[in-house]
Each structure stands twice: as C-alpha cells, then as structure tokens.
Design a protein around this motif. Structure first.
Motif, PDB file in Angstrom:
ATOM      1  N   THR A   1      -3.482  -6.064  11.499  1.00 39.63           N
ATOM      2  CA  THR A   1      -3.274  -6.001  10.046  1.00 39.63           C
ATOM      3  C   THR A   1      -2.442  -7.189   9.562  1.00 39.63           C
ATOM      4  O   THR A   1      -2.774  -7.825   8.562  1.00 39.63           O
ATOM      5  CB  THR A   1      -2.580  -4.674   9.679  1.00 39.63           C
ATOM      6  N   GLU A   2      -1.372  -7.482  10.273  1.00 37.92           N
ATOM      7  CA  GLU A   2      -0.476  -8.569   9.866  1.00 37.92           C
ATOM      8  C   GLU A   2      -1.203  -9.914   9.875  1.00 37.92           C
ATOM      9  O   GLU A   2      -1.063 -10.711   8.948  1.00 37.92           O
ATOM     10  CB  GLU A   2       0.764  -8.626  10.770  1.00 37.92           C
ATOM     11  N   HIS A   3      -1.964 -10.172  10.938  1.00 37.59           N
ATOM     12  CA  HIS A   3      -2.697 -11.438  11.038  1.00 37.59           C
ATOM     13  C   HIS A   3      -3.727 -11.551   9.911  1.00 37.59           C
ATOM     14  O   HIS A   3      -3.854 -12.611   9.276  1.00 37.59           O
ATOM     15  CB  HIS A   3      -3.383 -11.556  12.403  1.00 37.59           C
ATOM     16  N   LEU A   4      -4.449 -10.472   9.661  1.00 41.19           N
ATOM     17  CA  LEU A   4      -5.464 -10.491   8.608  1.00 41.19           C
ATOM     18  C   LEU A   4      -4.839 -10.784   7.245  1.00 41.19           C
ATOM     19  O   LEU A   4      -5.313 -11.659   6.511  1.00 41.19           O
ATOM     20  CB  LEU A   4      -6.222  -9.152   8.576  1.00 41.19           C
ATOM     21  N   LEU A   5      -3.785 -10.069   6.900  1.00 41.89           N
ATOM     22  CA  LEU A   5      -3.141 -10.281   5.608  1.00 41.89           C
ATOM     23  C   LEU A   5      -2.582 -11.703   5.499  1.00 41.89           C
ATOM     24  O   LEU A   5      -2.728 -12.358   4.456  1.00 41.89           O
ATOM     25  CB  LEU A   5      -2.041  -9.253   5.371  1.00 41.89           C
ATOM     26  N   GLU A   6      -2.010 -12.212   6.573  1.00 39.84           N
ATOM     27  CA  GLU A   6      -1.469 -13.580   6.564  1.00 39.84           C
ATOM     28  C   GLU A   6      -2.581 -14.591   6.300  1.00 39.84           C
ATOM     29  O   GLU A   6      -2.413 -15.513   5.499  1.00 39.84           O
ATOM     30  CB  GLU A   6      -0.779 -13.872   7.905  1.00 39.84           C
TER      31      GLU A   6
ATOM     32  N   VAL B   1     -15.277  -3.392   1.485  1.00 36.49           N
ATOM     33  CA  VAL B   1     -15.290  -2.407   2.571  1.00 36.49           C
ATOM     34  C   VAL B   1     -14.207  -2.811   3.558  1.00 36.49           C
ATOM     35  O   VAL B   1     -14.197  -3.940   4.050  1.00 36.49           O
ATOM     36  CB  VAL B   1     -16.652  -2.347   3.294  1.00 36.49           C
ATOM     37  N   GLY B   2     -13.300  -1.892   3.830  1.00 35.94           N
ATOM     38  CA  GLY B   2     -12.263  -2.131   4.817  1.00 35.94           C
ATOM     39  C   GLY B   2     -12.432  -1.189   5.990  1.00 35.94           C
ATOM     40  O   GLY B   2     -12.767  -0.020   5.804  1.00 35.94           O
ATOM     41  N   VAL B   3     -12.222  -1.719   7.180  1.00 31.68           N
ATOM     42  CA  VAL B   3     -12.218  -0.912   8.395  1.00 31.68           C
ATOM     43  C   VAL B   3     -10.855  -1.100   9.047  1.00 31.68           C
ATOM     44  O   VAL B   3     -10.452  -2.231   9.329  1.00 31.68           O
ATOM     45  CB  VAL B   3     -13.342  -1.344   9.370  1.00 31.68           C
ATOM     46  N   SER B   4     -10.113  -0.012   9.229  1.00 33.85           N
ATOM     47  CA  SER B   4      -8.810  -0.024   9.891  1.00 33.85           C
ATOM     48  C   SER B   4      -7.895  -1.067   9.243  1.00 33.85           C
ATOM     49  O   SER B   4      -7.447  -0.877   8.128  1.00 33.85           O
ATOM     50  CB  SER B   4      -9.008  -0.237  11.393  1.00 33.85           C
ATOM     51  N   ALA B   5      -7.613  -2.184   9.925  1.00 31.46           N
ATOM     52  CA  ALA B   5      -6.736  -3.215   9.348  1.00 31.46           C
ATOM     53  C   ALA B   5      -7.272  -3.716   8.013  1.00 31.46           C
ATOM     54  O   ALA B   5      -6.509  -4.004   7.094  1.00 31.46           O
ATOM     55  CB  ALA B   5      -6.593  -4.388  10.313  1.00 31.46           C
ATOM     56  N   GLY B   6      -8.593  -3.783   7.885  1.00 31.52           N
ATOM     57  CA  GLY B   6      -9.210  -4.210   6.640  1.00 31.52           C
ATOM     58  C   GLY B   6      -8.935  -3.257   5.489  1.00 31.52           C
ATOM     59  O   GLY B   6      -8.968  -3.647   4.327  1.00 31.52           O
ATOM     60  N   SER B   7      -8.659  -2.005   5.830  1.00 28.49           N
ATOM     61  CA  SER B   7      -8.267  -1.020   4.817  1.00 28.49           C
ATOM     62  C   SER B   7      -6.774  -1.090   4.546  1.00 28.49           C
ATOM     63  O   SER B   7      -6.335  -1.041   3.394  1.00 28.49           O
ATOM     64  CB  SER B   7      -8.622   0.398   5.285  1.00 28.49           C
ATOM     65  N   ILE B   8      -6.005  -1.218   5.603  1.00 25.80           N
ATOM     66  CA  ILE B   8      -4.548  -1.172   5.474  1.00 25.80           C
ATOM     67  C   ILE B   8      -3.997  -2.336   4.653  1.00 25.80           C
ATOM     68  O   ILE B   8      -3.025  -2.175   3.921  1.00 25.80           O
ATOM     69  CB  ILE B   8      -3.881  -1.087   6.861  1.00 25.80           C
ATOM     70  N   ILE B   9      -4.647  -3.522   4.699  1.00 27.86           N
ATOM     71  CA  ILE B   9      -4.136  -4.645   3.902  1.00 27.86           C
ATOM     72  C   ILE B   9      -4.223  -4.377   2.412  1.00 27.86           C
ATOM     73  O   ILE B   9      -3.551  -5.021   1.622  1.00 27.86           O
ATOM     74  CB  ILE B   9      -4.819  -5.985   4.241  1.00 27.86           C
ATOM     75  N   SER B  10      -5.031  -3.404   2.022  1.00 25.93           N
ATOM     76  CA  SER B  10      -5.166  -3.090   0.595  1.00 25.93           C
ATOM     77  C   SER B  10      -4.170  -2.032   0.137  1.00 25.93           C
ATOM     78  O   SER B  10      -4.046  -1.771  -1.050  1.00 25.93           O
ATOM     79  CB  SER B  10      -6.584  -2.617   0.299  1.00 25.93           C
ATOM     80  N   ALA B  11      -3.456  -1.412   1.089  1.00 27.62           N
ATOM     81  CA  ALA B  11      -2.526  -0.317   0.792  1.00 27.62           C
ATOM     82  C   ALA B  11      -1.089  -0.828   0.799  1.00 27.62           C
ATOM     83  O   ALA B  11      -0.827  -1.995   1.073  1.00 27.62           O
ATOM     84  CB  ALA B  11      -2.712   0.796   1.818  1.00 27.62           C
ATOM     85  N   ARG B  12      -0.164   0.055   0.555  1.00 25.93           N
ATOM     86  CA  ARG B  12       1.256  -0.324   0.436  1.00 25.93           C
ATOM     87  C   ARG B  12       1.996  -0.436   1.769  1.00 25.93           C
ATOM     88  O   ARG B  12       3.215  -0.464   1.793  1.00 25.93           O
ATOM     89  CB  ARG B  12       1.979   0.705  -0.426  1.00 25.93           C
TER      90      ARG B  12
ATOM     91  N   GLY C   1       3.509  -7.723   0.328  1.00 26.70           N
ATOM     92  CA  GLY C   1       2.490  -8.701  -0.026  1.00 26.70           C
ATOM     93  C   GLY C   1       1.072  -8.187   0.129  1.00 26.70           C
ATOM     94  O   GLY C   1       0.128  -8.977   0.123  1.00 26.70           O
ATOM     95  N   ASN C   2       0.908  -6.877   0.256  1.00 25.68           N
ATOM     96  CA  ASN C   2      -0.426  -6.287   0.418  1.00 25.68           C
ATOM     97  C   ASN C   2      -1.302  -6.604  -0.794  1.00 25.68           C
ATOM     98  O   ASN C   2      -0.821  -7.099  -1.811  1.00 25.68           O
ATOM     99  CB  ASN C   2      -0.318  -4.781   0.648  1.00 25.68           C
ATOM    100  N   LEU C   3      -2.581  -6.269  -0.700  1.00 20.72           N
ATOM    101  CA  LEU C   3      -3.513  -6.581  -1.783  1.00 20.72           C
ATOM    102  C   LEU C   3      -3.360  -5.656  -2.987  1.00 20.72           C
ATOM    103  O   LEU C   3      -3.820  -5.979  -4.073  1.00 20.72           O
ATOM    104  CB  LEU C   3      -4.958  -6.544  -1.274  1.00 20.72           C
ATOM    105  N   GLY C   4      -2.740  -4.495  -2.797  1.00 25.24           N
ATOM    106  CA  GLY C   4      -2.400  -3.629  -3.916  1.00 25.24           C
ATOM    107  C   GLY C   4      -3.532  -2.803  -4.504  1.00 25.24           C
ATOM    108  O   GLY C   4      -3.417  -2.329  -5.628  1.00 25.24           O
ATOM    109  N   TYR C   5      -4.595  -2.590  -3.769  1.00 28.80           N
ATOM    110  CA  TYR C   5      -5.718  -1.812  -4.306  1.00 28.80           C
ATOM    111  C   TYR C   5      -5.521  -0.303  -4.137  1.00 28.80           C
ATOM    112  O   TYR C   5      -6.142   0.474  -4.859  1.00 28.80           O
ATOM    113  CB  TYR C   5      -7.039  -2.237  -3.669  1.00 28.80           C
TER     114      TYR C   5
END
Length: 181
Positions: free
Chosen positions: A93-98, A120-131, A135-139
């Motif tokens: 998750t951290e690497h993806l968001l970075e 569409v988010g899967v696992s880390a792809g979902s978590i980067i959109s959450a709190r 610096g998350n995506l905020g969705y």
C-alpha cells in the motif's frame, strides 16, 4: 460522477463482477482498461497479477484493450481519458501510494473520475483510497481493512472502520457508498 469499486480480492464474487459491469455502463468488449501492477513489489503479490488480469478478461474486457501502466512516468488527464476503467492491483500500500503521488497520477485520476472513469481497487489498490494512510486519495471517508474473516454487514457503510471479506466490495457511486456481497 465518481464510480469506485473497492475490493479485497477482485472479482471472486460474481456479484462484484456484475457491479463492475454496471458501473462501466458499456459492453465490456468495448471498454479500455488501465491495469496498474505497481503495488506488487514482492514475489507473493506478483504471483497474484495473472488472477487480477483475469478479473478484467473474465468480465469481458478484451486483452488488446488492457494497457499495463506501472506508474513509471506522468500520465495526464487527457491520456487517462482514453480509458474506461483503472484497475489497481494489491501488494504494498505504501509503495503504491508513494508512486501515485510521485508521478502526479492522483491529479489525473481525480479529473478522470469526475468524467466517469471506473476505479477498481484490489487490497492495496483499495486501501490507498481510504483513510488508512496520510496523503491517501480520500475516496472512502473511513479506514478500510481487507481480507477479513468477518466483514461489515452488506448495505450502508458502518460508522468507523469498514471490514471486507474477499467476497465483498464497497461500491461508491457519486459519493453514495454501500457494501455489496
């Protein structure tokens, strides 16, 4: 209109795949998808990539309409507008968001989502959109835990942390969110 589908494990549940197709709003064989494997930085996560690609293929997206993009360069909103869906795979998750932030993909993504791109988010792809992370995506205005044995009940999002099993997903359609299973 933002169309977001957050999952633990992709389209393992046929209802999640159906939800994706509904959000897509066009025949899957006409859709173009951007496939982002960037989070898969270790062997276990890389081993799941064929299953993730299989989600899109199983939904009817043609192989020649799937473009892999590893967040290794900037992609502006105009280029992203050529796609109907973006599929973020799992892993770190951290690497993806970075990487999303480093190449400015978050800005292009926000603009594309407003135009109807399906996220569409899967696992880390979902978590980067959450709190979960700064610096998350905020969705998703909640913390999200994935791959849970017991998930939050289907329907309206609960207050506080949301728990997803591998058979559940969160559908967010223009700000209205619900858990599907």
């Amino acid at each position: 209109m933002k169309k977001i589908l957050l999952t633990s494990a992709g389209f393992e549940n046929p209802n999640v795949q159906r939800c994706f197709l509904e959000l897509l709003g066009k025949p899957a064989n006409e859709a173009r998808a951007l496939f982002i494997p960037t989070a898969a930085i270790d062997e276990d996560a890389r081993a799941v990539l064929p299953k993730c690609r299989g989600d899109l293929l199983g939904a009817g997206v043609l192989p020649e309409h799937i473009t892999e993009f590893d967040l290794d360069r900037e992609m502006d909103a105009d280029e992203l507008a050529g796609y109907d869906a973006v599929y973020f795979c799992g892993g770190s998750t951290e690497h993806l968001l970075e990487r999303v932030k480093a190449v400015g993909f978050d800005r292009a993504l926000d603009a594309a989502l407003e135009r109807g791109l399906v996220y569409v988010g899967v696992s880390a792809g979902s978590i980067i959109s959450a709190r979960n992370l700064p610096g998350n995506l905020g969705y998703l205005p909640r913390e999200l835990l994935v791959h849970c044995e017991n998930g939050s009940p289907a329907g309206k999002l609960p207050e506080g942390t949301v728990y997803l099993t591998n058979a559940q997903a969160i559908k967010i359609l223009d700000g209205d969110a619900e858990i599907i299973e």
